[in-house]
Design a protein around this motif. Structure first.
Motif, short mmCIF file in Angstrom:
data_model
loop_
_atom_site.label_atom_id
_atom_site.label_comp_id
_atom_site.label_asym_id
_atom_site.label_seq_id
_atom_site.Cartn_x
_atom_site.Cartn_y
_atom_site.Cartn_z
N LEU A 106 36.38 36.20 36.24
CA LEU A 106 37.53 35.36 36.57
C LEU A 106 38.30 34.97 35.31
O LEU A 106 39.53 35.09 35.25
N THR A 107 37.58 34.52 34.28
CA THR A 107 38.26 34.09 33.06
C THR A 107 38.82 35.28 32.28
O THR A 107 39.87 35.17 31.64
N SER A 108 38.14 36.44 32.33
CA SER A 108 38.68 37.61 31.63
C SER A 108 39.99 38.06 32.26
O SER A 108 40.91 38.48 31.56
N LEU A 109 40.11 37.93 33.58
CA LEU A 109 41.35 38.30 34.26
C LEU A 109 42.48 37.34 33.90
O LEU A 109 43.60 37.77 33.59
N VAL A 110 42.22 36.04 33.93
CA VAL A 110 43.31 35.09 33.67
C VAL A 110 43.76 35.17 32.21
O VAL A 110 44.92 34.88 31.89
N GLN A 111 42.87 35.57 31.31
CA GLN A 111 43.28 35.75 29.92
C GLN A 111 44.21 36.96 29.76
O GLN A 111 44.99 37.01 28.81
N LYS A 112 44.13 37.90 30.68
CA LYS A 112 44.99 39.08 30.63
C LYS A 112 46.28 38.88 31.42
O LYS A 112 47.30 39.50 31.11
N ILE A 113 46.23 38.04 32.45
CA ILE A 113 47.40 37.78 33.27
C ILE A 113 47.47 36.28 33.57
O ILE A 113 47.12 35.82 34.67
N PRO A 114 47.88 35.47 32.59
CA PRO A 114 47.85 34.01 32.74
C PRO A 114 48.80 33.47 33.81
O PRO A 114 48.69 32.30 34.17
N SER A 115 49.69 34.31 34.32
CA SER A 115 50.59 33.85 35.37
C SER A 115 49.90 33.81 36.73
O SER A 115 50.41 33.19 37.68
N ALA A 116 48.75 34.44 36.87
CA ALA A 116 48.03 34.46 38.14
C ALA A 116 47.28 33.15 38.35
O ALA A 116 46.81 32.52 37.40
N SER A 117 47.16 32.76 39.60
CA SER A 117 46.50 31.49 39.93
C SER A 117 45.00 31.68 40.16
O SER A 117 44.51 32.81 40.31
N PHE A 118 44.30 30.57 40.20
CA PHE A 118 42.87 30.56 40.51
C PHE A 118 42.62 31.24 41.85
O PHE A 118 41.70 32.05 41.99
N GLU A 119 43.46 30.91 42.83
CA GLU A 119 43.29 31.47 44.18
C GLU A 119 43.58 32.97 44.21
O GLU A 119 43.00 33.71 45.02
N ASP A 120 44.47 33.44 43.34
CA ASP A 120 44.77 34.87 43.26
C ASP A 120 43.57 35.66 42.74
O ASP A 120 43.27 36.76 43.23
N LEU A 121 42.91 35.10 41.74
CA LEU A 121 41.92 35.87 40.98
C LEU A 121 40.48 35.68 41.45
O LEU A 121 39.64 36.57 41.24
N LEU A 122 40.17 34.54 42.07
CA LEU A 122 38.78 34.29 42.48
C LEU A 122 38.25 35.36 43.44
O LEU A 122 37.11 35.83 43.25
N PRO A 123 39.01 35.79 44.45
CA PRO A 123 38.47 36.84 45.34
C PRO A 123 38.15 38.14 44.60
O PRO A 123 37.17 38.82 44.92
N LEU A 124 38.95 38.48 43.59
CA LEU A 124 38.69 39.69 42.80
C LEU A 124 37.42 39.52 41.97
O LEU A 124 36.63 40.46 41.84
N ALA A 125 37.23 38.33 41.42
CA ALA A 125 36.03 38.07 40.63
C ALA A 125 34.79 38.10 41.51
O ALA A 125 33.74 38.63 41.12
N GLU A 126 34.88 37.53 42.68
CA GLU A 126 33.75 37.54 43.62
C GLU A 126 33.44 38.96 44.06
O GLU A 126 32.26 39.33 44.23
N ASP A 127 34.46 39.77 44.23
CA ASP A 127 34.25 41.17 44.61
C ASP A 127 33.55 41.94 43.49
O ASP A 127 32.65 42.76 43.75
N ALA A 128 33.93 41.66 42.25
CA ALA A 128 33.28 42.33 41.10
C ALA A 128 31.82 41.94 41.01
O ALA A 128 30.95 42.78 40.72
N ALA A 129 31.52 40.66 41.25
CA ALA A 129 30.13 40.21 41.19
C ALA A 129 29.31 40.82 42.32
O ALA A 129 28.14 41.18 42.14
N GLU A 130 29.91 40.95 43.48
CA GLU A 130 29.22 41.56 44.62
C GLU A 130 28.93 43.03 44.34
O GLU A 130 27.85 43.54 44.67
N LEU A 131 29.87 43.71 43.73
CA LEU A 131 29.68 45.10 43.32
C LEU A 131 28.45 45.21 42.41
O LEU A 131 27.60 46.08 42.59
N SER A 132 28.36 44.31 41.42
CA SER A 132 27.23 44.34 40.49
C SER A 132 25.91 44.12 41.21
O SER A 132 24.93 44.82 40.96
#
Length: 484
Positions: free
Chosen positions: A237-263
């Motif tokens: 989640l934090t690595s994504l917002v550091q690359k695209i700071p215009s994105a919101s918490f709600e935008d990025l959290l589902p992607l972060a949760e998906d990455a963790a589920e993949l792992s």
């Protein structure tokens, strides 16, 4: 070929259980040994044990593999005594506990060797080395590969399997099996080709996706092994917002949760295509969600090869720091409420957005401190008093460190290396006017080592956690530092 690979993957449990001696495991080992044949059985035994004992030497792994293959060969033969496998595994366990054991050393072996019988075997079988901080395998030139291959094809293959599998020991076993198989096939084909350079070029292009998958999955699973699912979610989640700071918490959290589920689904999976399939699906989701909002993501996502697209996103440097007001700090009541973890994560997310140079290892330490803070204070009689006192320490100890880490990594990303080192030397001389030349040089090399290792995307989590702890010793009292 897929069927043969599937059969190889069935051996993982057997390779891990070679010391155990239970009848059903003996039958499983022998069934696979007969179906695969001695050489395929041996190949996977090298891969599995190089992966498991990633800090062992080639000679130690070779000794272990010879013993394990010999045990299967002897005890799976027609007419073998029913007790052969159990007796042989007992002898292996005894040999493992000798002072002059030729097998890979492990600090936990002494505790295992104090036990007897099946308990000793189970304990020894469960031992595993920590992963190498950074992959050490360096692929030789095509000419060097062919020279080594022609000199001794078997020795070449064995050493490659050991070096590659121990270097990328966190990559899923199916990925390693596929990657090593195609590499050895490439070498054996191209080294007898009439035009080796053209052959190697063609074969390397064909296996590029698999090479990227090995590298990427090793990074992903290293983080998962070090962090666990919840912390991986936060890290991504934090690595994504550091690359695209215009994105919101709600935008990025589902992607972060998906990455963790993949792992969690694929790092230990024996399914041949789990990691590649799920990683490509995840990359597609990231590209769909973010390529329309940021040109750098759009550039990474325009390729037809999703694995290359994912690697491009993974290697993307942080964006420039945005100009934003101070983040909202959750109240004590919010931190200790039902959604306390989410409030704390959102606050750290906002810190990462405003400090894109703060490396993952520092943010991971912040995450741990946040969890420890809430666990320690929210269960006390007066949570507010506890949290208020901790906030003062955070402001005094941690925020200055965050700013230093942000500036250090920001300069490392923005400046040519020699210019970065020059400016760092000048700033250290100003900050430490009483330090002598030798001390300044030591501090300089320490900071340069930290930056070159831990400021990069996908930095090794365990190695950088240790470096962060070392750096923190100079910022706050070692016994009381909230990030210690």
């Amino acid at each position: 070929m897929r069927a043969a690979l599937a059969l190889l993957l069935l051996l993982l449990a057997a390779a891990d259980a070679m010391h155990r001696g239970k009848a059903y495991l003996r039958e499983k080992v022998c069934q696979e040994y007969r179906m695969l044949g001695k050489e395929n059985f041996r190949t996977l035994t090298i891969i599995a044990n190089s992966r498991k004992y990633s800090n062992g030497t080639f000679e130690e792994i070779s000794h272990l593999v010879r013993e394990m293959v010999s045990l299967a060969e002897k005890c799976c033969a027609d007419g073998a005594e029913p007790s052969c496998y159990d007796d042989g595994s007992t002898a292996l366990a005894i040999k493992s506990c000798r002072a002059d054991s030729p097998f890979p050393a492990h600090p936990g072996a002494a505790e295992c060797c104090a036990q007897q019988g099946l308990e000793r075997k189970l304990c020894l079988a469960a031992l595993r080395h920590p992963p190498q901080p950074l992959p050490r395998y360096l692929q030789p030139s095509d000419k060097e590969l062919c020279q080594a291959f022609r000199q001794d094809p078997q020795e070449f293959a064995d050493r490659f399997l050991y070096e590659y599998s121990s270097s990328y020991s966190q990559a899923p076993l199916p990925v390693l099996v596929g990657s090593t198989r195609t590499f050895l096939s490439m070498v054996s084909t191209c080294c007898i080709s009439s035009a080796p350079p053209h052959c190697f070029l063609r074969e390397k292009l064909e296996r590029k996706t698999l090479s990227l998958l090995t590298l990427t999955s090793n990074r992903i699973c290293s983080h998962f092994s070090a962090y666990g699912k919840d912390k991986v979610t936060f890290s991504y989640l934090t690595s994504l917002v550091q690359k695209i700071p215009s994105a919101s918490f709600e935008d990025l959290l589902p992607l972060a949760e998906d990455a963790a589920e993949l792992s969690s689904q694929c790092c230990d999976s024996m399914a041949e295509d789990c990691m590649q399939k799920k990683l490509l699906e995840h990359t597609s989701k990231v590209c769909t969600a973010l390529s329309g909002r940021d040109q750098r993501f759009a550039d990474c996502c325009k390729g037809k090869n999703l694995m290359e697209n994912h690697f491009c996103i993974l290697a993307m440097l942080p964006a420039p720091a945005p100009q934003l007001p101070e983040p909202y700090e959750p109240t004590n009541k919010e931190l200790c409420g039902k959604e306390g973890a989410r409030h704390a994560t959102r606050f750290l997310f906002e810190l990462a957005r405003r400090g894109p140079g703060i490396p993952d290892a520092v943010l991971a330490k912040l995450y741990d401190a946040s969890e420890k803070l809430r666990a320690g204070c929210c269960s006390t009689k007066d949570p507010s008093a506890c949290l208020d006192s901790k906030r003062k320490r955070i402001e005094a100890e941690l925020f200055p460190f965050l700013e230093k880490a942000h500036q250090l990594c920001g300069q490392y990303h923005q400046l040519p290396f020699l210019e970065f080192k020059k400016r760092l030397r000048e700033s250290l001389a100003q900050a430490e006017p009483e330090a002598g030349p030798a001390q300044l040089e030591q501090l300089l090399e320490q900071r340069v080592s930290f930056a070159s290792t831990c400021c990069l995307p996908g930095a090794a989590p365990l190695l950088c956690a240790a470096k962060v702890s070392s750096e923190l010793g100079e910022v706050c009292n070692k016994e009381s530092c909230l990030l210690g």
